[in-house]
Design an enzyme around this catalytic site. Structure first.
Site, PDB file in Angstrom:
ATOM      1  N   TYR A  23       0.939  -1.269   0.049  1.00  0.00           N
ATOM      2  CA  TYR A  23      -0.093   0.062  -0.089  1.00  0.00           C
ATOM      3  C   TYR A  23       0.846   1.271   0.122  1.00  0.00           C
ATOM      4  CZ  TYR A  23      -3.567  -3.342   1.220  1.00  0.00           C
ATOM      5  OH  TYR A  23      -4.679  -4.380   1.240  1.00  0.00           O
ATOM      6  N   HIS A 100      -9.485   0.345  -5.559  1.00  0.00           N
ATOM      7  CA  HIS A 100      -8.344  -0.296  -5.106  1.00  0.00           C
ATOM      8  C   HIS A 100      -7.170   0.100  -5.185  1.00  0.00           C
ATOM      9  CE1 HIS A 100     -11.733  -3.504  -4.038  1.00  0.00           C
ATOM     10  NE2 HIS A 100     -11.968  -3.344  -5.646  1.00  0.00           N
TER      11      HIS A 100
END
Length: 145
Positions: A23, A100
């Site tokens: 991430y 996402h």
């Protein structure tokens, strides 16, 4: 002025701290600041919401039906499990973008199935936190249609 709601699901409040290899190092607060800066430049109103609680997300989606022109949702883990979020999204008559940070199709098999993809207008995945800005650009185009 167009109103765009960005909803973030569980664990996204820990961006910049958790699984940095997937991430990155950017926090949700930094993403929010970037989105708000983008909104000023493009004369749109952006509301940012995050919750780890499924019911709170459902409530926010339901409230959007009367106040928002577009919804961007990064449902996190609920993407793959929540019929309630799916059903709430079906209520909306505004454009919806599923977002996402990672490419869910290059991850664990259970992440390959999204329960919300069939009720959204578009999907952005795998482009990192830049996906938020891309989703805002796409939202503006969808609202104009």
């Amino acid at each position: 002025m167009s109103n765009i709601l960005i909803i973030n699901g569980p664990n996204l409040n820990l961006l910049g701290e958790r699984e940095k290899d997937k991430y990155g190092y950017t926090s949700l607060e930094e993403i929010k600041k970037k989105c708000l800066s983008f909104s000023k430049e493009h004369n749109i109103d952006v509301t940012f919401f995050q919750s780890n609680v499924e019911g709170e997300i459902v409530n926010e989606i339901q409230n959007a039906r009367n106040s928002q022109d577009c919804l961007i949702i990064n449902a996190g883990g609920y993407t793959h499990t929540s019929v309630a979020i799916h059903d709430a999204l079906k209520i909306l008559n505004i454009p919806i973008i599923e977002l996402h940070i990672t490419n869910i199709y290059r991850r664990e098999d259970f992440r390959h199935k999204s329960l919300i993809s069939n009720v959204v207008d578009g999907i952005i995945c795998g482009l990192g936190t830049e996906g938020y800005t891309l989703a805002l650009k796409a939202s503006i185009n969808l609202i104009r249609k």
